[in-house]
Design an enzyme around this catalytic site. Structure first.
Site, PDB file in Angstrom:
ATOM      1  N   ASP A  62      28.652 -59.874 -25.733  1.00 18.75           N
ATOM      2  CA  ASP A  62      27.854 -59.515 -26.898  1.00 18.75           C
ATOM      3  C   ASP A  62      27.758 -57.989 -26.908  1.00 18.75           C
ATOM      4  O   ASP A  62      28.025 -57.331 -25.898  1.00 18.75           O
ATOM      5  CB  ASP A  62      26.470 -60.156 -26.772  1.00 18.75           C
ATOM      6  CG  ASP A  62      25.511 -59.677 -27.839  1.00 18.75           C
ATOM      7  OD1 ASP A  62      25.836 -59.800 -29.027  1.00 18.75           O
ATOM      8  OD2 ASP A  62      24.446 -59.140 -27.472  1.00 18.75           O
TER       9      ASP A  62
ATOM     10  N   ASP B 272      22.631 -61.293 -24.042  1.00 15.31           N
ATOM     11  CA  ASP B 272      21.251 -60.961 -23.667  1.00 15.31           C
ATOM     12  C   ASP B 272      20.215 -61.821 -24.375  1.00 15.31           C
ATOM     13  O   ASP B 272      19.030 -61.709 -24.066  1.00 15.31           O
ATOM     14  CB  ASP B 272      20.964 -59.495 -23.990  1.00 15.31           C
ATOM     15  CG  ASP B 272      20.964 -59.227 -25.488  1.00 15.31           C
ATOM     16  OD1 ASP B 272      19.888 -58.963 -26.060  1.00 15.31           O
ATOM     17  OD2 ASP B 272      22.033 -59.312 -26.101  1.00 15.31           O
TER      18      ASP B 272
ATOM     19  N   ASP C  65      25.042 -55.647 -29.027  1.00 10.12           N
ATOM     20  CA  ASP C  65      23.682 -55.091 -29.054  1.00 10.12           C
ATOM     21  C   ASP C  65      22.801 -55.733 -27.986  1.00 10.12           C
ATOM     22  O   ASP C  65      22.628 -56.949 -27.963  1.00 10.12           O
ATOM     23  CB  ASP C  65      23.050 -55.317 -30.427  1.00 10.12           C
ATOM     24  CG  ASP C  65      23.814 -54.608 -31.533  1.00 10.12           C
ATOM     25  OD1 ASP C  65      23.855 -53.378 -31.515  1.00 10.12           O
ATOM     26  OD2 ASP C  65      24.386 -55.305 -32.395  1.00 10.12           O
TER      27      ASP C  65
END
Length: 231
Positions: A16, A178, A18
């Protein structure tokens, strides 16, 4: 992670963007507040914006208006999302930084013969711009943005598309994210997933159901070792 031979697993590591590879919250926060100010709306704190990130630009806008206790129709959200993107694109790397261990981890994985990719709900042009700024774009074998066509995370479609482009099955890759969207998407794609603390999740990291949890990206090696027996 010192072996130079290509590993049997994972054949690829997909990240991922961001909150995982980068801390983009300062630029997202500034761009969102500038967008809202242009509409006569009050600003949000960085902590509030962190809870809005993760579903793509239109979700960010919808969550902002929900937090303002205002209704917004899809057409208006789309127009405001376009305004936000114009503002964000012009400043996407002004305050953004790489997360700890990101560059080293990516380069070590590549040296081992692992294929690399980014799968994000952020639009692809902005994703390439950020990766290029940090010298990572040329290291990626595949980049799939939220505007690629399939459904965004938490649906599995973008991850499956990335694996299709790499010519492998989802189970041959590892996803690193995250947020709950990342973990849900990977699990739905039958792809092993590692969660990184300190991102923009609205759910406690240890409650997401990831196969392994790490504090920093340079702990990927130990996560792979921990997950390897199940492969």
């Amino acid at each position: 992670m010192t072996d130079t031979a290509a590993p049997a697993w994972p054949r690829a590591v997909l990240f991922d963007l961001d909150g995982t590879l980068i801390d983009s919250l300062p630029d997202i926060h500034a761009a969102l507040n500038e967008t809202l100010a242009s509409l006569g709306e009050p600003p949000f704190t960085p902590e509030a914006v962190a809870r809005m990130v993760g579903g793509g630009v239109e979700v960010l806008i919808r969550r902002a208006f929900e937090a303002l206790d205002k209704e917004i129709d899809p057409a208006s959200a789309g127009k405001i999302a376009e305004r936000y993107l114009a503002i964000y694109s012009a400043r996407s790397t002004e305050l953004t930084t790489l997360n700890a261990g990101a560059s080293l981890t990516v380069r070590e994985l590549q040296a081992r013969g692992v294929r690399l990719g980014v799968v994000t709900n952020k639009p692809e042009a902005e994703t390439h711009a950020v990766l290029s700024h940090f010298g990572l774009d040329g290291l990626m074998d595949v980049v799939v943005g939220g505007d690629a066509g399939p459904r965004k995370k938490p649906e599995p479609d973008l991850l499956i598309l990335a694996c299709t482009r790499l010519g492998m099955e989802p189970g041959e890759a590892l996803f690193v994210g995250d947020s709950e969207n990342d973990v849900e998407a990977a699990l739905a794609a039958a792809m092993p997933v590692v969660a990184v603390r300190g991102g923009y999740s609205r759910v406690p990291v240890d409650a997401m159901g990831a196969g392994h949890v790490i504090d920093r990206l340079d702990q990927i090696g130990e996560a792979i070792d921990a997950l390897m027996p199940a492969r």
